[in-house]
Design an enzyme around this catalytic site. Structure first.
Site, PDB file in Angstrom:
ATOM      1  N   GLY A 181      58.328-132.254 -50.481  1.00 46.32           N
ATOM      2  CA  GLY A 181      58.230-133.760 -51.282  1.00 46.32           C
ATOM      3  C   GLY A 181      57.693-133.207 -52.070  1.00 46.32           C
ATOM      4  N   CYS A 182      56.611-134.519 -53.102  1.00 56.91           N
ATOM      5  CA  CYS A 182      55.641-133.965 -53.944  1.00 56.91           C
ATOM      6  C   CYS A 182      53.793-133.308 -53.392  1.00 56.91           C
ATOM      7  CB  CYS A 182      55.328-135.240 -54.720  1.00 56.91           C
ATOM      8  SG  CYS A 182      53.878-135.185 -55.306  1.00 56.91           S
ATOM      9  N   PHE A 183      54.102-132.509 -53.527  1.00 55.92           N
ATOM     10  CA  PHE A 183      53.375-130.737 -53.304  1.00 55.92           C
ATOM     11  C   PHE A 183      51.575-132.281 -52.868  1.00 55.92           C
ATOM     12  CE2 PHE A 183      53.406-127.798 -55.948  1.00 55.92           C
ATOM     13  CZ  PHE A 183      52.624-129.066 -57.579  1.00 55.92           C
TER      14      PHE A 183
END
Length: 222
Positions: free
Chosen positions: A59-61
């Site tokens: 997902g969002c890093f």
């Protein structure tokens, strides 16, 4: 064949190599040192410890990177893009869905202090690996779950941990794991703005969240 224009609307569809944006030859400019590990070169060289590398997409890093730099034994982290076609993409290009990349964290770790199996346990438990081209409210190919392995041993351990975690997920009523597991492709580092983002912006967005399912303790150690 899905058209480029359709991918811009439906970001759950992977582009082909022919559809992908051309990118560029020049890599992004990065800071010399890690923002959290003061004095530690972001990309090395790393002179102490039995250094190894792991690459995870969950997902969002932003949130993923923070969880890994908080782990004892991790000596550096860098966020970037991998698994697609476009060389040295910008964040905006990745968000378009026309690069094929997913957001990843490159984790540099000391094997004498934390094992790859322990990092795999973190990976599985920190996100929902059954969601395909999304993670929570973040939708698109850039948020797909991925493990990119830097050695045959990592590949073997990643696949074994996937099978074990699938068994636990199934008991809890979850569906099939969609995580992409493969040999490591080129990781294109993200812009300096994104590196250690949540250390610079503590109130920033973090969409990371697990299923509540855990790997059996026997698979979490060395």
């Amino acid at each position: 064949m899905v058209l480029r224009s359709e991918i811009l609307v439906n970001k759950n569809v992977m582009p082909t190599a022919e559809q992908a944006l051309p990118g560029r030859e020049t890599p992004m400019s990065l800071p010399e040192f890690h923002y959290v590990f003061e004095g530690t070169p972001l990309l090395g060289p790393f002179f102490e410890g039995a250094i190894d590398f792991a690459i995870f997409g969950l997902g969002c890093f932003w949130g993923a990177e923070r969880r890994f730099w908080q782990r004892e034994g991790v000596v550096s982290t860098v966020v970037g893009y991998a698994g697609g076609f476009t060389p040295h993409p910008t964040y905006e290009e990745v968000c378009s869905g026309l690069t094929g990349h997913t957001e990843v964290v490159l984790v540099v770790f000391d094997k004498d202090k934390v094992s790859y199996r322990e990092l795999l346990a973190m990976f599985w438990e920190l996100h929902n690996p059954t969601q395909g081209m999304r993670q929570g409210n973040d939708v698109g190919t850039q948020y797909r779950s991925a493990i990119y392995c830097t050695s045959p041993e990592q590949l073997e351990q990643a696949e074994a941990s996937r099978d074990a975690f699938q068994a636990e997920l199934s008991k809890a009523g979850f569906g099939e794991i969609t995580t992409e597991i493969d040999q490591a492709p080129t990781v294109y580092f993200a812009e300096a703005y994104h590196q250690q983002y949540l250390a610079k912006n503590p109130q920033g967005y973090c969409g990371i969240g697990g299923t509540g399912v855990c790997l059996p303790p026997s698979l979490q150690g060395n």
